[in-house]
Design a protein around this motif. Sequence first.
Motif, PDB file in Angstrom:
ATOM      1  N   ARG A 239       0.867  -1.180   0.000  1.00 17.61           N
ATOM      2  CA  ARG A 239       0.000   0.000   0.000  1.00 17.61           C
ATOM      3  C   ARG A 239       0.901   1.226   0.000  1.00 17.61           C
ATOM      4  O   ARG A 239       1.805   1.335   0.835  1.00 17.61           O
ATOM      5  N   LEU A 240       0.653   2.128  -0.931  1.00 19.12           N
ATOM      6  CA  LEU A 240       1.451   3.352  -1.018  1.00 19.12           C
ATOM      7  C   LEU A 240       0.494   4.505  -1.315  1.00 19.12           C
ATOM      8  O   LEU A 240      -0.208   4.470  -2.330  1.00 19.12           O
ATOM      9  N   VAL A 241       0.455   5.490  -0.430  1.00 15.68           N
ATOM     10  CA  VAL A 241      -0.520   6.584  -0.576  1.00 15.68           C
ATOM     11  C   VAL A 241       0.170   7.932  -0.428  1.00 15.68           C
ATOM     12  O   VAL A 241       1.260   8.028   0.138  1.00 15.68           O
ATOM     13  N   THR A 242      -0.493   8.948  -0.933  1.00 11.95           N
ATOM     14  CA  THR A 242       0.013  10.301  -0.707  1.00 11.95           C
ATOM     15  C   THR A 242      -0.395  10.735   0.702  1.00 11.95           C
ATOM     16  O   THR A 242      -1.548  10.568   1.103  1.00 11.95           O
ATOM     17  N   ARG A 243       0.576  11.257   1.417  1.00 12.68           N
ATOM     18  CA  ARG A 243       0.251  11.880   2.715  1.00 12.68           C
ATOM     19  C   ARG A 243      -0.185  13.322   2.456  1.00 12.68           C
ATOM     20  O   ARG A 243      -1.133  13.809   3.024  1.00 12.68           O
ATOM     21  N   LYS A 244       0.550  13.964   1.549  1.00 12.77           N
ATOM     22  CA  LYS A 244       0.208  15.318   1.120  1.00 12.77           C
ATOM     23  C   LYS A 244       0.696  15.452  -0.315  1.00 12.77           C
ATOM     24  O   LYS A 244       1.843  15.093  -0.607  1.00 12.77           O
ATOM     25  N   ALA A 245      -0.165  15.944  -1.200  1.00 10.87           N
ATOM     26  CA  ALA A 245       0.244  16.032  -2.602  1.00 10.87           C
ATOM     27  C   ALA A 245      -0.515  17.154  -3.299  1.00 10.87           C
ATOM     28  O   ALA A 245      -1.701  17.383  -3.026  1.00 10.87           O
ATOM     29  N   THR A 246       0.189  17.827  -4.203  1.00 15.64           N
ATOM     30  CA  THR A 246      -0.444  18.882  -5.001  1.00 15.64           C
ATOM     31  C   THR A 246      -0.029  18.723  -6.460  1.00 15.64           C
ATOM     32  O   THR A 246       1.061  18.232  -6.771  1.00 15.64           O
ATOM     33  N   TYR A 247      -0.936  19.154  -7.344  1.00 14.17           N
ATOM     34  CA  TYR A 247      -0.658  19.249  -8.775  1.00 14.17           C
ATOM     35  C   TYR A 247      -1.310  20.540  -9.245  1.00 14.17           C
ATOM     36  O   TYR A 247      -2.520  20.712  -9.087  1.00 14.17           O
ATOM     37  N   ARG A 248      -0.534  21.423  -9.791  1.00 13.58           N
ATOM     38  CA  ARG A 248      -1.048  22.739 -10.211  1.00 13.58           C
ATOM     39  C   ARG A 248      -1.815  23.399  -9.063  1.00 13.58           C
ATOM     40  O   ARG A 248      -2.917  23.898  -9.233  1.00 13.58           O
ATOM     41  N   ASP A 249      -1.274  23.348  -7.877  1.00 13.82           N
ATOM     42  CA  ASP A 249      -1.846  23.974  -6.676  1.00 13.82           C
ATOM     43  C   ASP A 249      -3.108  23.290  -6.158  1.00 13.82           C
ATOM     44  O   ASP A 249      -3.695  23.739  -5.182  1.00 13.82           O
ATOM     45  N   GLU A 250      -3.546  22.240  -6.822  1.00 13.02           N
ATOM     46  CA  GLU A 250      -4.703  21.495  -6.316  1.00 13.02           C
ATOM     47  C   GLU A 250      -4.219  20.286  -5.520  1.00 13.02           C
ATOM     48  O   GLU A 250      -3.341  19.548  -5.982  1.00 13.02           O
ATOM     49  N   GLU A 251      -4.759  20.084  -4.352  1.00 13.81           N
ATOM     50  CA  GLU A 251      -4.402  18.883  -3.597  1.00 13.81           C
ATOM     51  C   GLU A 251      -5.029  17.661  -4.257  1.00 13.81           C
ATOM     52  O   GLU A 251      -6.100  17.753  -4.864  1.00 13.81           O
ATOM     53  N   PHE A 252      -4.353  16.557  -4.166  1.00 13.46           N
ATOM     54  CA  PHE A 252      -4.929  15.313  -4.682  1.00 13.46           C
ATOM     55  C   PHE A 252      -4.502  14.132  -3.823  1.00 13.46           C
ATOM     56  O   PHE A 252      -3.541  14.223  -3.050  1.00 13.46           O
ATOM     57  N   LEU A 253      -5.260  13.068  -3.956  1.00 11.56           N
ATOM     58  CA  LEU A 253      -4.985  11.826  -3.242  1.00 11.56           C
ATOM     59  C   LEU A 253      -4.707  10.740  -4.269  1.00 11.56           C
ATOM     60  O   LEU A 253      -5.458  10.588  -5.237  1.00 11.56           O
ATOM     61  N   ALA A 254      -3.621  10.014  -4.076  1.00 12.46           N
ATOM     62  CA  ALA A 254      -3.329   8.859  -4.932  1.00 12.46           C
ATOM     63  C   ALA A 254      -3.025   7.668  -4.043  1.00 12.46           C
ATOM     64  O   ALA A 254      -2.414   7.821  -2.980  1.00 12.46           O
ATOM     65  N   ALA A 255      -3.478   6.501  -4.474  1.00 11.73           N
ATOM     66  CA  ALA A 255      -3.268   5.286  -3.680  1.00 11.73           C
ATOM     67  C   ALA A 255      -2.931   4.128  -4.598  1.00 11.73           C
ATOM     68  O   ALA A 255      -3.644   3.865  -5.568  1.00 11.73           O
ATOM     69  N   LEU A 256      -1.854   3.467  -4.285  1.00 14.22           N
ATOM     70  CA  LEU A 256      -1.411   2.294  -5.025  1.00 14.22           C
ATOM     71  C   LEU A 256      -1.561   1.082  -4.120  1.00 14.22           C
ATOM     72  O   LEU A 256      -1.129   1.123  -2.967  1.00 14.22           O
ATOM     73  N   ARG A 257      -2.187   0.031  -4.639  1.00 14.15           N
ATOM     74  CA  ARG A 257      -2.398  -1.164  -3.793  1.00 14.15           C
ATOM     75  C   ARG A 257      -2.162  -2.413  -4.629  1.00 14.15           C
ATOM     76  O   ARG A 257      -2.451  -2.441  -5.828  1.00 14.15           O
ATOM     77  N   SER A 258      -1.622  -3.423  -3.982  1.00 12.46           N
ATOM     78  CA  SER A 258      -1.437  -4.700  -4.661  1.00 12.46           C
ATOM     79  C   SER A 258      -2.781  -5.404  -4.747  1.00 12.46           C
ATOM     80  O   SER A 258      -3.616  -5.300  -3.841  1.00 12.46           O
ATOM     81  N   VAL A 259      -2.986  -6.087  -5.849  1.00 13.71           N
ATOM     82  CA  VAL A 259      -4.249  -6.812  -6.066  1.00 13.71           C
ATOM     83  C   VAL A 259      -3.927  -8.307  -6.160  1.00 13.71           C
ATOM     84  O   VAL A 259      -3.231  -8.717  -7.101  1.00 13.71           O
ATOM     85  N   PRO A 260      -4.374  -9.096  -5.185  1.00 11.71           N
ATOM     86  CA  PRO A 260      -4.069 -10.530  -5.249  1.00 11.71           C
ATOM     87  C   PRO A 260      -4.720 -11.182  -6.458  1.00 11.71           C
ATOM     88  O   PRO A 260      -5.747 -10.712  -6.952  1.00 11.71           O
ATOM     89  N   ARG A 261      -4.096 -12.237  -6.939  1.00 12.24           N
ATOM     90  CA  ARG A 261      -4.597 -12.902  -8.134  1.00 12.24           C
ATOM     91  C   ARG A 261      -6.058 -13.298  -8.007  1.00 12.24           C
ATOM     92  O   ARG A 261      -6.837 -13.206  -8.956  1.00 12.24           O
ATOM     93  N   SER A 262      -6.457 -13.707  -6.804  1.00  3.40           N
ATOM     94  CA  SER A 262      -7.839 -14.157  -6.588  1.00  3.40           C
ATOM     95  C   SER A 262      -8.847 -13.021  -6.755  1.00  3.40           C
ATOM     96  O   SER A 262     -10.036 -13.276  -6.982  1.00  3.40           O
ATOM     97  N   ALA A 263      -8.389 -11.769  -6.655  1.00  4.49           N
ATOM     98  CA  ALA A 263      -9.309 -10.628  -6.741  1.00  4.49           C
ATOM     99  C   ALA A 263      -9.290  -9.966  -8.105  1.00  4.49           C
ATOM    100  O   ALA A 263      -9.967  -8.960  -8.311  1.00  4.49           O
ATOM    101  N   ARG A 264      -8.510 -10.495  -9.039  1.00  8.72           N
ATOM    102  CA  ARG A 264      -8.413  -9.835 -10.354  1.00  8.72           C
ATOM    103  C   ARG A 264      -9.536 -10.282 -11.270  1.00  8.72           C
ATOM    104  O   ARG A 264     -10.034 -11.369 -11.159  1.00  8.72           O
TER     105      ARG A 264
END
Lengths: 264, 88
Positions: A239-264
């Motif tokens: 799991r990898l997420v933004t704690r604080k992030a901006t793009y062109r002065d707008e805050e945004f949230l991004a989250a990366l997560r592993s997906v187990p084979r059984s859930a694909r």
Amino acid sequence: MYGSNEDVAASGSATAAEKAERQRIYRTYLDRKLGVGDVHIYILTPNGEPLGGMSVGEATVNDTNLLNMLNGVVKKLGSAPGEPVVSPGPQSVAPDSPADSLVLHLSARGATRGTNYRMFPAENWIVLDKQEWTGLLPAGEAKMSETWTLGKDLASKLLIKFYPQTVEITAGVERGRIDRQNLKLTVTSIRDGVVRARFDGTLRMKHGSVAQNEDFFVDAVVTGFLEFDSGTRTIQRLRLVTRKATYRDEEFLAALRSVPRSAR
Amino acid sequence: MSLSRLLAAFFLFISFLGFAATKSDVDDDKFVAWVQKRVQEAQPTKAERKFDQVGWAKDVLDAERLAKIHNRPVFLFTHDGRVNWGRC
């Protein structure tokens, strides 16, 4: 049916027959002055002849334009209501990948919601082959508080899609340019043979939303965790997420997560 | 220091170590829960997945084939990027 213009371009992945048919439809509308566009809705008879059409701007300016046109087509044809002829299902799905690969799903959304390009989050699928995901693990046996830094290529692959919804012309072309990045892991627990390590990192990335030369930047502080089996050295969760992030002065949230084979 | 005081101090120290380890575990689990919450917040909601409620043909040739079989019109939406990923 929806289809990307990139797929039917000369170098696109669509079959020659599909490219020809899409071109025929476009030319037919163009020749008859029925309105065309890259982002456009075409309504066709079963034989592929024009029945109607609408630009995306006209279709999305209110809740009635597109619905009225579709109802008009139904009335004109006398179509009877019925079940979908194709079963509905998830349209964002994990790509085919080898069994020992690590499949990651990214979801990103800007702070502004409910406006154009902000109706739903953006998604990406990232696949790491075994050689790549092995780079997430420490060189030897993990020890409490041990820290290691990810290699540049691996960190880039994890972070390159950390930006909110933007205007994308060619989704297959990478327009991000990472200027600074740092991503490290620190072991925070070892329990029952499972090692948990915490991600901490930063990112500064130039990302042009349409043209390559736009000076728009992502600035992000990221965190998260990785869990792996210390015996088999296989990854259980990422799991990898933004704690604080901006793009062109707008805050945004991004989250990366592993997906187990059984859930694909 | 008497033996009893020494033992008391020793057990106090041991119990402190035990408490510290437990607190660390709790903090780690709280952090994981916070990350999981962030992940969940980023995911598309059911309302944002309405696109999936449509039965989409795989390409225009397939759409025309199905249209002829079922005598229905074809809805064709052309776009740039990947609309099914929200990157368009």
